[in-house]
Design an enzyme around this catalytic site. Structure first.
Site, mmCIF file in Angstrom:
data_model
loop_
_atom_site.group_PDB
_atom_site.id
_atom_site.type_symbol
_atom_site.label_atom_id
_atom_site.label_comp_id
_atom_site.label_asym_id
_atom_site.label_seq_id
_atom_site.Cartn_x
_atom_site.Cartn_y
_atom_site.Cartn_z
ATOM 1 N N HIS A 302 0.848 -1.185 0.000
ATOM 2 C CA HIS A 302 0.000 0.000 0.000
ATOM 3 C C HIS A 302 0.886 1.238 0.000
ATOM 4 O O HIS A 302 1.938 1.245 0.635
ATOM 5 C CB HIS A 302 -0.923 0.006 1.235
ATOM 6 C CG HIS A 302 -2.071 0.922 1.071
ATOM 7 N ND1 HIS A 302 -1.993 2.261 1.367
ATOM 8 C CD2 HIS A 302 -3.315 0.703 0.597
ATOM 9 C CE1 HIS A 302 -3.162 2.820 1.088
ATOM 10 N NE2 HIS A 302 -3.965 1.910 0.624
ATOM 11 N N ASP A 359 -7.983 -5.453 0.041
ATOM 12 C CA ASP A 359 -8.477 -6.316 -1.039
ATOM 13 C C ASP A 359 -8.067 -7.773 -0.882
ATOM 14 O O ASP A 359 -8.543 -8.628 -1.625
ATOM 15 C CB ASP A 359 -7.960 -5.802 -2.391
ATOM 16 C CG ASP A 359 -8.615 -4.485 -2.753
ATOM 17 O OD1 ASP A 359 -9.806 -4.338 -2.455
ATOM 18 O OD2 ASP A 359 -7.930 -3.613 -3.308
HETATM 19 N N1 CMC Z 1 4.191 -7.564 -4.964
HETATM 20 C C1 CMC Z 1 5.531 -7.524 -5.143
HETATM 21 N N2 CMC Z 1 6.294 -6.424 -4.977
HETATM 22 C C2 CMC Z 1 5.671 -5.293 -4.627
HETATM 23 C C3 CMC Z 1 4.279 -5.252 -4.421
HETATM 24 C C4 CMC Z 1 3.539 -6.434 -4.586
HETATM 25 N N3 CMC Z 1 2.211 -6.446 -4.416
HETATM 26 N N4 CMC Z 1 3.911 -3.989 -4.081
HETATM 27 C C5 CMC Z 1 5.054 -3.272 -4.076
HETATM 28 N N5 CMC Z 1 6.114 -4.050 -4.403
HETATM 29 C C6 CMC Z 1 7.525 -3.655 -4.437
HETATM 30 C C7 CMC Z 1 7.833 -2.842 -5.683
HETATM 31 O O1 CMC Z 1 8.242 -3.682 -6.743
HETATM 32 C C8 CMC Z 1 8.936 -1.957 -5.171
HETATM 33 O O2 CMC Z 1 10.114 -2.716 -5.090
HETATM 34 P P1 CMC Z 1 11.569 -2.018 -5.349
HETATM 35 O O3 CMC Z 1 11.719 -1.009 -4.245
HETATM 36 O O4 CMC Z 1 12.534 -3.137 -5.298
HETATM 37 O O5 CMC Z 1 11.477 -1.387 -6.718
HETATM 38 C C9 CMC Z 1 8.517 -1.642 -3.732
HETATM 39 O O6 CMC Z 1 7.729 -2.782 -3.332
HETATM 40 C C10 CMC Z 1 7.685 -0.383 -3.562
HETATM 41 O O7 CMC Z 1 6.577 -0.470 -4.461
HETATM 42 P P2 CMC Z 1 5.930 0.762 -5.212
HETATM 43 O O8 CMC Z 1 5.327 0.280 -6.493
HETATM 44 O O9 CMC Z 1 6.888 1.896 -5.271
HETATM 45 O O10 CMC Z 1 4.794 1.148 -4.207
HETATM 46 P P3 CMC Z 1 3.612 2.125 -4.531
HETATM 47 O O11 CMC Z 1 3.341 2.841 -3.271
HETATM 48 O O12 CMC Z 1 3.875 2.937 -5.735
HETATM 49 O O13 CMC Z 1 2.413 1.121 -4.905
HETATM 50 C C11 CMC Z 1 0.629 -0.419 -4.674
HETATM 51 C C12 CMC Z 1 1.435 0.708 -4.002
HETATM 52 C C13 CMC Z 1 -0.601 -0.721 -3.815
HETATM 53 C C14 CMC Z 1 0.120 0.070 -6.052
HETATM 54 C C15 CMC Z 1 1.530 -1.668 -4.837
HETATM 55 O O14 CMC Z 1 1.933 -2.131 -3.570
HETATM 56 C C16 CMC Z 1 0.839 -2.784 -5.633
HETATM 57 O O15 CMC Z 1 0.921 -2.805 -6.857
HETATM 58 N N6 CMC Z 1 0.150 -3.736 -4.916
HETATM 59 C C17 CMC Z 1 -0.610 -4.769 -5.601
HETATM 60 C C18 CMC Z 1 -1.970 -4.188 -6.058
HETATM 61 C C19 CMC Z 1 -2.905 -4.004 -4.885
HETATM 62 O O16 CMC Z 1 -3.076 -4.859 -4.047
HETATM 63 N N7 CMC Z 1 -3.586 -2.821 -4.891
HETATM 64 C C20 CMC Z 1 -4.620 -2.520 -3.881
HETATM 65 C C21 CMC Z 1 -4.226 -1.374 -2.998
HETATM 66 S S1 CMC Z 1 -5.299 -1.240 -1.552
HETATM 67 C C22 CMC Z 1 -6.858 -0.857 -2.191
HETATM 68 C C23 CMC Z 1 -6.912 0.535 -2.671
HETATM 69 O O17 CMC Z 1 -6.936 1.454 -1.832
HETATM 70 O O18 CMC Z 1 -6.966 0.727 -3.876
#
Ligand code: CMC
Length: 418
Positions: A302, A359
């Site tokens: 998140h 989720d």
């Molecule tokens: N699986 C594997 N690696 C992950 C995941 C995941 N679900 N989420 C983040 N990472 C890694 C990402 O690859 C990055 O690694 P590195 O630092 O080595 O490059 C690090 O963690 C930070 O990730 P980020 O993409 O910079 O984080 P963000 O804040 O931009 O994204 C997120 C947040 C929710 C989009 C992301 O965690 C994600 O894609 N999760 C899966 C989709 C999901 O479950 N979304 C629902 C969110 S909660 C409901 C809502 O409010 O919408």
């Protein structure tokens, strides 16, 4: 602490005011930065940008705290209904008994959708994604309520919109589901409360109290989440003074994406894929860790929560209880629990502070309630609508409200000749 920050840019030093929130969050106010220095800020994904001042929802991502108007989400789930929480978000206070009764009656009066909207829903292919139909039906409502499209709405119009939107989306969502099943639409039943009526319009049966309560709690858990992607979208679209139907429709579109609300559908598809693969989730954890592989563990991570998502905690607690009450045994729940335990003890997830989000478990409950996977994100939208409306209203009423229009740092070609 000092009430200003100093920024040194080359030879120049400027003072920037510090704003402090009621829960002690601090921000450097850069609203005059460009005028004073010619510089703008750059913040990829806006993770360090406070886009507004707000009184609606507070999140402490480090401590896993979520509050609406000062009330903890855990307490609201235990003691309030979805309509009470909706009213709290939109009006700023919990409704009295009489106010709640009035709201219920107004929603009941507004729970029939126009014939044109029914025709529109039926015009979609049966296998069209429910989110696309829902968003289209939402913006199409603008044609049926022209007296609510004024650029500057009166307080009375804003009051009228609240029960109207709650009533209409409930019926649209149920009709979209029935369309996907190839079944006739069912009219709202005025004897039932909001969530029970929605389930009735979906299935034609009066749901048990346990089922209606389970869905009500899920709707509360989704009701608002401050400046997430869809709420920000609603604010951005609304800031151009586009009407509320257009703003909410845009919010529904933003929610559809798998990184946002669409994750609930993606989680169940992932759990299904793990089951079909023989149930060994380690392979999927390795895929999620592999930087060459675009796969992510859906329902994990998140932008704001870096300890745990309090909504996920409540849902997980409910999950066992609901499956037991409904007498449903779902092997996907065991896969989800195993996946969670393994991921949480894995260094990759621990280092990046990745935890199950709202989720991760919600889909298992929706499935137990008989809701098909491609409807999950519509359920999220139904829950989120009061939050979007509260954010939209606050944005319009904010002092010094301006159209949202960020800048950019141009990186393209310069001086091309024809
Ligand atoms: N699986 C594997 N690696 C992950 C995941 C995941 N679900 N989420 C983040 N990472 C890694 C990402 O690859 C990055 O690694 P590195 O630092 O080595 O490059 C690090 O963690 C930070 O990730 P980020 O993409 O910079 O984080 P963000 O804040 O931009 O994204 C997120 C947040 C929710 C989009 C992301 O965690 C994600 O894609 N999760 C899966 C989709 C999901 O479950 N979304 C629902 C969110 S909660 C409901 C809502 O409010 O919408």
């Amino acid at each position: 602490m000092s009430k200003s920050a100093k920024l040194i840019l080359g030879e120049n030093e400027i003072e920037l005011p510090i704003i402090e929130g009621t829960e002690s969050e601090k921000a450097v106010d850069i609203s005059k930065l460009r005028g004073q220095t010619g510089f703008i800020t750059f913040d990829n994904g806006l993770g360090n940008t406070g886009a507004c001042l707000s009184n609606i929802t507070f999140i402490d991502g480090e401590k896993g705290i979520l509050k609406h108007r000062g009330y903890l989400i855990e307490n609201l789930c235990e003691k309030s209904s979805f309509l009470e929480v909706s009213s709290l978000l939109y009006t700023g206070k919990l409704p009295s008994k009489t106010e709640l009764e009035n709201l219920k009656n107004q929603i009941k009066e507004k729970s029939t959708i126009p014939e044109g909207i029914k025709k529109l829903i039926k015009s979609f292919p049966q296998d069209a994604h429910p989110m696309g139909i829902t968003s289209s039906a939402m913006v199409a409502l603008s044609g049926h309520y022209p007296h609510l499209l004024d650029q500057d709405l009166s307080d009375q119009q804003k009051e009228e919109l609240f029960p109207l939107m709650l009533g209409q989306l409930k019926t649209i969502a149920a009709a979209v589901y029935r369309h996907g099943q190839g079944k006739d639409f069912i009219e709202s039943n005025p004897e039932l409360d909001y969530t029970a009526d929605f389930l009735y319009m979906m299935n034609g049966d009066k749901p048990s109290d346990a089922v209606a309560k389970a869905l009500d709690v899920l709707l509360i858990l989704h009701a608002d989440h401050e400046q997430n992607c869809s709420a920000s979208t609603v604010r951005v679209v609304g800031s151009s003074k586009a009407n509320l139907f257009a703003s909410i429709s845009a919010g529904i579109d933003a929610l559809w994406g798998p990184l946002h609300g669409g994750a609930n559908q993606a989680v169940l598809e992932m759990l299904d894929a793990i089951q079909k693969d023989g149930g060994g989730y380690e392979k999927f954890i390795s895929k999620a860790k592999d930087k060459e592989d675009p796969f992510r563990l859906m329902g994990f991570g998140h932008r704001v929560y870096k300890n745990f998502d309090p909504r996920a905690k409540v849902i997980k607690g409910y999950c066992d209880e609901i499956l037991e009450k409904l007498n449903v045994e779902d092997p996907l729940l065991d896969i989800a629990k195993g996946l969670e335990t393994t991921a949480l003890s894995d260094e990759y997830f621990a280092k990046r502070k990745l935890f199950p989000n709202v989720d991760f478990y919600s889909g298992i409950i929706y499935k137990a309630l008989g809701i098909p996977t491609n409807m999950f994100t519509v359920m999220f939208a139904l829950g989120r609508q009061p939050g979007w409306m509260a954010q939209w209203k606050e944005m319009l009423e904010a002092e010094g409200m301006r159209i949202t229009r960020p800048r950019q740092i141009y990186q393209g070609k310069t001086d091309e000749k024809l």
